[in-house]
Design a protein around this motif. Structure first.
Motif, PDB file in Angstrom:
ATOM      1  N   VAL A 102      34.012  24.910 -26.215  1.00 19.73           N
ATOM      2  CA  VAL A 102      32.938  25.900 -26.106  1.00 19.73           C
ATOM      3  C   VAL A 102      31.825  25.502 -27.064  1.00 19.73           C
ATOM      4  CG1 VAL A 102      32.290  28.325 -26.287  1.00 19.73           C
ATOM      5  CG2 VAL A 102      34.609  27.724 -25.558  1.00 19.73           C
ATOM      6  N   LEU A 103      30.651  25.275 -26.491  1.00 18.26           N
ATOM      7  CA  LEU A 103      29.479  24.934 -27.284  1.00 18.26           C
ATOM      8  C   LEU A 103      28.647  26.190 -27.495  1.00 18.26           C
ATOM      9  CD1 LEU A 103      28.486  21.593 -25.535  1.00 18.26           C
ATOM     10  CD2 LEU A 103      30.088  21.975 -27.412  1.00 18.26           C
ATOM     11  N   LEU A 104      28.006  26.275 -28.640  1.00 19.60           N
ATOM     12  CA  LEU A 104      27.264  27.476 -29.036  1.00 19.60           C
ATOM     13  C   LEU A 104      25.763  27.234 -28.938  1.00 19.60           C
ATOM     14  CD1 LEU A 104      29.520  28.298 -32.095  1.00 19.60           C
ATOM     15  CD2 LEU A 104      29.630  29.317 -29.805  1.00 19.60           C
ATOM     16  N   ASP A 105      25.149  27.939 -28.011  1.00 20.50           N
ATOM     17  CA  ASP A 105      23.713  27.863 -27.742  1.00 20.50           C
ATOM     18  C   ASP A 105      23.065  29.086 -28.390  1.00 20.50           C
ATOM     19  OD1 ASP A 105      21.175  27.497 -26.546  1.00 20.50           O
ATOM     20  OD2 ASP A 105      21.823  28.527 -24.717  1.00 20.50           O
ATOM     21  N   GLU A 106      22.962  29.065 -29.719  1.00 21.22           N
ATOM     22  CA  GLU A 106      22.433  30.205 -30.476  1.00 21.22           C
ATOM     23  C   GLU A 106      21.065  30.619 -29.950  1.00 21.22           C
ATOM     24  OE1 GLU A 106      22.507  33.258 -32.996  1.00 21.22           O
ATOM     25  OE2 GLU A 106      24.110  31.765 -33.147  1.00 21.22           O
ATOM     26  N   GLY A 107      20.939  31.874 -29.553  1.00 30.03           N
ATOM     27  CA  GLY A 107      19.671  32.404 -29.082  1.00 30.03           C
ATOM     28  C   GLY A 107      19.342  32.106 -27.630  1.00 30.03           C
ATOM     29  N   GLY A 108      20.160  31.304 -26.957  1.00 30.79           N
ATOM     30  CA  GLY A 108      19.996  31.080 -25.524  1.00 30.79           C
ATOM     31  C   GLY A 108      18.912  30.105 -25.106  1.00 30.79           C
ATOM     32  N   SER A 109      18.404  29.279 -26.010  1.00 31.77           N
ATOM     33  CA  SER A 109      17.316  28.378 -25.609  1.00 31.77           C
ATOM     34  C   SER A 109      17.762  27.392 -24.529  1.00 31.77           C
ATOM     35  CB  SER A 109      16.736  27.643 -26.815  1.00 31.77           C
ATOM     36  OG  SER A 109      17.709  26.838 -27.429  1.00 31.77           O
ATOM     37  N   LEU A 110      18.993  26.896 -24.612  1.00 36.77           N
ATOM     38  CA  LEU A 110      19.477  25.965 -23.592  1.00 36.77           C
ATOM     39  C   LEU A 110      19.724  26.692 -22.265  1.00 36.77           C
ATOM     40  CD1 LEU A 110      20.186  23.020 -23.040  1.00 36.77           C
ATOM     41  CD2 LEU A 110      22.553  23.589 -23.602  1.00 36.77           C
ATOM     42  N   ALA A 111      20.257  27.908 -22.330  1.00 30.78           N
ATOM     43  CA  ALA A 111      20.446  28.702 -21.111  1.00 30.78           C
ATOM     44  C   ALA A 111      19.110  28.884 -20.391  1.00 30.78           C
ATOM     45  CB  ALA A 111      21.072  30.057 -21.444  1.00 30.78           C
ATOM     46  N   LYS A 112      18.061  29.106 -21.158  1.00 27.39           N
ATOM     47  CA  LYS A 112      16.721  29.246 -20.560  1.00 27.39           C
ATOM     48  C   LYS A 112      16.265  27.925 -19.939  1.00 27.39           C
ATOM     49  CE  LYS A 112      15.512  32.662 -24.030  1.00 27.39           C
ATOM     50  NZ  LYS A 112      14.823  32.834 -25.309  1.00 27.39           N
ATOM     51  N   GLN A 113      16.488  26.808 -20.631  1.00 30.10           N
ATOM     52  CA  GLN A 113      16.084  25.504 -20.100  1.00 30.10           C
ATOM     53  C   GLN A 113      16.821  25.174 -18.803  1.00 30.10           C
ATOM     54  OE1 GLN A 113      16.237  22.253 -22.940  1.00 30.10           O
ATOM     55  NE2 GLN A 113      15.658  23.638 -24.589  1.00 30.10           N
ATOM     56  N   PHE A 114      18.098  25.538 -18.735  1.00 28.54           N
ATOM     57  CA  PHE A 114      18.881  25.294 -17.528  1.00 28.54           C
ATOM     58  C   PHE A 114      18.517  26.285 -16.413  1.00 28.54           C
ATOM     59  CE2 PHE A 114      21.557  22.374 -19.816  1.00 28.54           C
ATOM     60  CZ  PHE A 114      22.213  21.630 -18.853  1.00 28.54           C
ATOM     61  N   GLY A 115      17.916  27.420 -16.786  1.00 30.29           N
ATOM     62  CA  GLY A 115      17.553  28.423 -15.791  1.00 30.29           C
ATOM     63  C   GLY A 115      18.683  29.364 -15.430  1.00 30.29           C
ATOM     64  N   VAL A 116      19.576  29.632 -16.387  1.00 34.99           N
ATOM     65  CA  VAL A 116      20.695  30.548 -16.143  1.00 34.99           C
ATOM     66  C   VAL A 116      20.143  31.952 -15.928  1.00 34.99           C
ATOM     67  CG1 VAL A 116      22.764  31.589 -17.153  1.00 34.99           C
ATOM     68  CG2 VAL A 116      22.289  29.158 -17.519  1.00 34.99           C
ATOM     69  N   ARG A 117      20.518  32.563 -14.800  1.00 38.51           N
ATOM     70  CA  ARG A 117      20.070  33.931 -14.496  1.00 38.51           C
ATOM     71  C   ARG A 117      21.197  34.936 -14.575  1.00 38.51           C
ATOM     72  NH1 ARG A 117      17.164  32.443  -9.186  1.00 38.51           N
ATOM     73  NH2 ARG A 117      15.808  30.822  -9.965  1.00 38.51           N
ATOM     74  N   GLY A 118      22.423  34.472 -14.549  1.00 32.70           N
ATOM     75  CA  GLY A 118      23.585  35.358 -14.622  1.00 32.70           C
ATOM     76  C   GLY A 118      24.810  34.562 -15.034  1.00 32.70           C
ATOM     77  N   TYR A 119      25.851  35.270 -15.359  1.00 34.20           N
ATOM     78  CA  TYR A 119      27.099  34.629 -15.797  1.00 34.20           C
ATOM     79  C   TYR A 119      28.228  34.967 -14.841  1.00 34.20           C
ATOM     80  CZ  TYR A 119      24.589  34.156 -20.214  1.00 34.20           C
ATOM     81  OH  TYR A 119      23.668  33.856 -21.169  1.00 34.20           O
ATOM     82  N   PRO A 120      29.113  34.016 -14.621  1.00 30.64           N
ATOM     83  CA  PRO A 120      29.042  32.609 -15.001  1.00 30.64           C
ATOM     84  C   PRO A 120      28.109  31.834 -14.077  1.00 30.64           C
ATOM     85  CG  PRO A 120      31.036  32.994 -13.740  1.00 30.64           C
ATOM     86  CD  PRO A 120      30.356  34.334 -13.900  1.00 30.64           C
ATOM     87  N   THR A 121      27.607  30.712 -14.578  1.00 29.10           N
ATOM     88  CA  THR A 121      26.836  29.780 -13.760  1.00 29.10           C
ATOM     89  C   THR A 121      27.309  28.370 -14.101  1.00 29.10           C
ATOM     90  OG1 THR A 121      24.887  31.217 -13.704  1.00 29.10           O
ATOM     91  CG2 THR A 121      24.538  28.909 -13.180  1.00 29.10           C
TER      92      THR A 121
END
Length: 152
Positions: A102-121
């Motif tokens: 499990v990698l920690l993307d503090e603050g979600g910047s990577l989730a935003k770059q990947f375009g995550v809109r919901g979980y799980p993706t």
């Protein structure tokens, strides 16, 4: 491997996957560049997500098996309702999922770059570093294997 794969050319359709440098729950640094030339399966999930939690046994099992691809999961502490990093690490360490990285993307910047809109993706990155496919919702292990086999 095809000639295109061995020469470093793009062989999958899509955009390059966002590079990342994150730490895991034990504090070890992990970069997407560490897996250059390999296929990578990436699952973004959250500790508050019932569908995510229902799939943890399966992803833990997949992570403990030998593959020709890397399995990574990413959680974003402090973003989109996720608990703090310290609270998440404490919570996760008591769950017994010893195979999962499990990698920690503090603050979600990577989730935003990947375009995550919901979980799980789920995201499938080809050996050429291209983000070949993204799939919202739960992906069972057999579908993950089929999808990985369908990309270069």
């Amino acid at each position: 491997m095809s000639a295109a794969e061995t020469s470093g050319q793009t062989v999958n359709q899509g955009r390059p996957a966002p590079n990342f440098n994150l730490k895991d729950t034990k504090g070890n640094a992990v970069s997407l560049a560490d897996f250059k030339g390999e296929k990578v399966y990436v699952k973004f999930w959250a500790s508050w997500c019932p569908i995510c939690l229902a799939g943890l046994d399966e992803i833990n099992q997949l992570s403990g098996q030998q593959h020709d691809y890397k399995v990574l999961t990413i959680v974003s502490p402090g973003y989109n309702g996720e608990q703090s990093e310290a609270d998440f690490v404490s919570w996760f360490s008591k769950r017994g999922y010893d195979n999962m990285e499990v990698l920690l993307d503090e603050g979600g910047s990577l989730a935003k770059q990947f375009g995550v809109r919901g979980y799980p993706t789920s995201f499938y990155i080809g050996s050429d570093g291209v983000l070949a496919k993204s799939v919202p919702g739960h992906n069972p292990n057999d579908l993950i294997a089929q999808t990985i086999d369908s990309i270069h």
